[in-house]
Design an enzyme around this catalytic site. Structure first.
Site, PDB file in Angstrom:
ATOM      1  N   GLN A   1       0.841  -9.428  -6.226  1.00 28.61           N
ATOM      2  CA  GLN A   1       0.316 -10.797  -6.335  1.00 28.61           C
ATOM      3  C   GLN A   1       1.224 -11.713  -7.149  1.00 28.61           C
ATOM      4  O   GLN A   1       0.970 -12.916  -7.229  1.00 28.61           O
ATOM      5  CB  GLN A   1      -1.084 -10.772  -6.953  1.00 28.61           C
ATOM      6  CG  GLN A   1      -2.152 -10.196  -6.025  1.00 28.61           C
ATOM      7  CD  GLN A   1      -2.472 -11.088  -4.837  1.00 28.61           C
ATOM      8  OE1 GLN A   1      -2.293 -12.305  -4.888  1.00 28.61           O
ATOM      9  NE2 GLN A   1      -2.926 -10.505  -3.748  1.00 28.61           N
TER      10      GLN A   1
ATOM     11  N   THR B   1       0.832  -1.208   0.000  1.00 26.91           N
ATOM     12  CA  THR B   1       0.000   0.000   0.000  1.00 26.91           C
ATOM     13  C   THR B   1       0.867   1.259   0.000  1.00 26.91           C
ATOM     14  O   THR B   1       0.653   2.179  -0.799  1.00 26.91           O
ATOM     15  CB  THR B   1      -0.936  -0.012   1.238  1.00 26.91           C
ATOM     16  OG1 THR B   1      -1.695  -1.218   1.198  1.00 26.91           O
ATOM     17  CG2 THR B   1      -1.858   1.185   1.245  1.00 26.91           C
TER      18      THR B   1
ATOM     19  N   ASN C   1      -5.915  -9.214  -7.951  1.00 26.27           N
ATOM     20  CA  ASN C   1      -5.901 -10.005  -6.716  1.00 26.27           C
ATOM     21  C   ASN C   1      -7.150 -10.866  -6.524  1.00 26.27           C
ATOM     22  O   ASN C   1      -7.174 -11.731  -5.670  1.00 26.27           O
ATOM     23  CB  ASN C   1      -5.704  -9.107  -5.489  1.00 26.27           C
ATOM     24  CG  ASN C   1      -6.586  -7.893  -5.507  1.00 26.27           C
ATOM     25  OD1 ASN C   1      -6.603  -7.127  -6.463  1.00 26.27           O
ATOM     26  ND2 ASN C   1      -7.337  -7.721  -4.451  1.00 26.27           N
TER      27      ASN C   1
ATOM     28  N   CYS D   1      -9.547  -6.987   1.577  1.00 24.52           N
ATOM     29  CA  CYS D   1     -10.019  -5.641   1.885  1.00 24.52           C
ATOM     30  C   CYS D   1     -11.482  -5.482   1.545  1.00 24.52           C
ATOM     31  O   CYS D   1     -12.146  -4.601   2.038  1.00 24.52           O
ATOM     32  CB  CYS D   1      -9.233  -4.602   1.092  1.00 24.52           C
ATOM     33  SG  CYS D   1      -7.510  -4.960   1.043  1.00 24.52           S
TER      34      CYS D   1
ATOM     35  N   SER E   1       5.272  -6.843  -1.889  1.00 27.09           N
ATOM     36  CA  SER E   1       4.926  -6.970  -0.467  1.00 27.09           C
ATOM     37  C   SER E   1       5.311  -8.365   0.029  1.00 27.09           C
ATOM     38  O   SER E   1       4.893  -9.377  -0.557  1.00 27.09           O
ATOM     39  CB  SER E   1       3.418  -6.741  -0.309  1.00 27.09           C
ATOM     40  OG  SER E   1       3.052  -6.923   1.030  1.00 27.09           O
ATOM     41  N   ALA E   2       6.090  -8.417   1.110  1.00 27.80           N
ATOM     42  CA  ALA E   2       6.673  -9.689   1.566  1.00 27.80           C
ATOM     43  C   ALA E   2       5.640 -10.723   2.015  1.00 27.80           C
ATOM     44  O   ALA E   2       5.852 -11.922   1.859  1.00 27.80           O
ATOM     45  CB  ALA E   2       7.658  -9.419   2.705  1.00 27.80           C
ATOM     46  N   HIS E   3       4.504 -10.253   2.564  1.00 23.27           N
ATOM     47  CA  HIS E   3       3.597 -11.245   3.174  1.00 23.27           C
ATOM     48  C   HIS E   3       2.825 -12.059   2.139  1.00 23.27           C
ATOM     49  O   HIS E   3       2.078 -12.969   2.492  1.00 23.27           O
ATOM     50  CB  HIS E   3       2.674 -10.597   4.204  1.00 23.27           C
ATOM     51  CG  HIS E   3       1.572  -9.731   3.677  1.00 23.27           C
ATOM     52  ND1 HIS E   3       0.285 -10.169   3.578  1.00 23.27           N
ATOM     53  CD2 HIS E   3       1.559  -8.454   3.251  1.00 23.27           C
ATOM     54  CE1 HIS E   3      -0.480  -9.190   3.125  1.00 23.27           C
ATOM     55  NE2 HIS E   3       0.273  -8.136   2.911  1.00 23.27           N
TER      56      HIS E   3
HETATM   57  C1  LIG Z   1      -2.558  -6.297  -5.587  1.00 27.90           C
HETATM   58  C2  LIG Z   1      -2.305  -5.766  -4.210  1.00 27.90           C
HETATM   59  N1  LIG Z   1      -1.752  -4.552  -4.061  1.00 27.90           N
HETATM   60  C3  LIG Z   1      -1.476  -4.052  -2.846  1.00 27.90           C
HETATM   61  C4  LIG Z   1      -1.764  -4.751  -1.710  1.00 27.90           C
HETATM   62  C5  LIG Z   1      -1.440  -4.151  -0.375  1.00 27.90           C
HETATM   63  O1  LIG Z   1      -0.252  -4.677   0.139  1.00 27.90           O
HETATM   64  P1  LIG Z   1       0.066  -4.545   1.712  1.00 27.90           P
HETATM   65  O2  LIG Z   1      -0.890  -5.444   2.414  1.00 27.90           O
HETATM   66  O3  LIG Z   1       1.490  -4.988   1.842  1.00 27.90           O
HETATM   67  O4  LIG Z   1      -0.093  -3.105   2.049  1.00 27.90           O
HETATM   68  C6  LIG Z   1      -2.360  -6.025  -1.803  1.00 27.90           C
HETATM   69  C7  LIG Z   1      -2.727  -6.801  -0.590  1.00 27.90           C
HETATM   70  O5  LIG Z   1      -3.753  -7.421  -0.535  1.00 27.90           O
HETATM   71  C8  LIG Z   1      -2.638  -6.542  -3.103  1.00 27.90           C
HETATM   72  O6  LIG Z   1      -3.189  -7.743  -3.265  1.00 27.90           O
END
Ligand SMILES: Cc1ncc(COP(=O)(O)O)c(C=O)c1O
Length: 379
Positions: A183, A75, A155, A331, A203-205
């Site tokens: 993703q 994000t 996503n 989300c 994003s690492a997670h």
């Molecule tokens: C395509 C996409 N962009 C951005 C994000 C946000 O990443 P973060 O959770 O590391 O802020 C996500 C998380 O669900 C995502 O799937």
């Protein structure tokens, strides 16, 4: 992956930490508490972890270490790229798609409302693929400085973008190119230079690393201003003492993900194909929001179950039986308005969408158990 006999099929929302990542992070937490900005040996040891990790990530991507900026996740990196393009690079027009993650969509709304940026949305077909001809039209007719912001894989439905094609179009029309690869990074080899990307987000997670850490790639040819004002960390761009153990975990997670990426792809595709086979064999009226005939992101299967009394509470019943899946993005799931992604592609009507997302930690046994549970619920 089974945790206390539960099954986790929501890897697009987040993934479990790989044991080796936990080990790396624990070691850094225990042994490397020095502030990377300190000049003494404790600080230098931490700085070394920070910069070694940056270099390692840059090597995986085929870019320079000075092009990698650590952030608090996807994000923040998306916000930084989009706001930076407008505020530092004079972008006045952004071309995006209506089925983007909210990290992008809500930032675009902000830029539209507060900064007067023009936002255009590229046409999509009913499976969610970008209409490249329409994208070229939009670029051709754009007289202002333009940024194209398109994610590598959605996503929820997982259509894949042809990064190379979009990169070439951006170059042809002198536009900047931002791609959210949250993703896909760690599941594919993504090379920003090959795709002529100016910004890439990770994003690492999403690949068995920790939450709250990611990075933004910014092409060396462009310069954006500081995005968090404070100390001189991250080459004066992002002030604040670095999340060292998170960054070390991110590096380890990416290493593990990419080391055997071809094998992981093969293993996960077997799970997904088995799930498709058994769903088709056992349930009537099944359709897919994921494009199962063509190349879509292999980690996700978004199933459209026909809506009826038994399926209406499907996710809840699966959860009661210990199977975690989702209705869409983490989300948006739970929101009564439904998914903006499925609305955006005029999806199959009267469906109950269930997104099963797989990882290398899942097994065939879990797929079989899930089918048995679905039979119990739906029959
Ligand atoms: C395509 C996409 N962009 C951005 C994000 C946000 O990443 P973060 O959770 O590391 O802020 C996500 C998380 O669900 C995502 O799937």
């Amino acid at each position: 992956m089974q945790i206390n006999s539960k099954i986790y099929f929501d890897n697009a929302a987040t993934t479990a930490l790989a044991p080796e990542v936990l080990e790396t992070m624990t070691q850094v937490l225990k042994d490397n508490f020095g502030n990377p900005s300190s000049q003494h040996s404790f600080g230098r040891a931490s700085k070394s972890i920070l910069e070694t990790t940056r270099k390692k990530i840059a090597e995986y991507l085929g870019v320079s270490a000075s092009e990698i900026f650590f952030t608090s996740g996807g994000t923040e990196a998306d916000n930084t790229a989009l706001i930076g393009a407008v505020e530092s690079l004079g972008v006045k027009h952004i071309i995006s798609s209506k089925i983007k993650h909210h990290a992008v969509l809500h930032t675009l709304e902000y830029l539209q409302q507060k900064k007067g940026v023009r936002v255009s949305y590229v046409a999509l077909d009913n499976k969610g693929y970008v209409d490249y001809q329409n994208l070229e039209e939009l670029l051709k007719n754009s007289s202002e400085k333009t940024l194209v912001s398109l994610m590598h894989a959605n996503n929820e439905i997982k259509t894949l973008l042809d990064l190379e094609k979009v990169g070439n179009l951006c170059e042809k029309y002198n536009a900047l190119f931002h791609s959210d690869t949250v993703q896909t990074l760690g599941h594919y080899r993504v090379e920003p230079k090959k795709y002529k990307l100016h910004f890439l987000v990770a994003s690492a997670h999403k690949f068995h690393g920790p939450k709250g850490v990611g990075f933004l790639y910014v092409d060396n040819k462009i310069k954006i201003d500081s995005f968090i004002h404070g100390g001189s960390q991250e080459k004066n761009k992002r002030g604040g003492t670095e999340n060292l153990y998170g960054i070390a975990g991110l590096g380890k997670a990416l290493e593990l993900a990419l080391l055997n990426v071809d094998e992981h792809q093969k293993e996960v595709k077997i799970l997904k194909n088995e799930m498709i086979r058994l769903l088709n064999e056992n349930f009537e009226g099944i359709a897919y929001n994921t494009d199962v005939e063509n190349e879509s992101l292999y980690t996700v299967l978004n199933v459209a179950f026909p809506y009826n009394d038994k399926s209406s509470m499907l996710l809840f019943h699966l959860d009661m039986k210990g199977i975690a899946a989702s209705g869409g993005s983490a989300c948006t799931s739970g929101a009564s308005t439904g998914s903006h992604v499925l609305t955006g592609i005029n999806a199959i009507p009267n469906q109950v969408p269930v997104r099963f997302s797989f990882s290398r930690m899942n097994t065939l046994e879990e797929v079989h158990k899930t089918i048995e549970v679905l039979k119990e619920i739906l029959k």
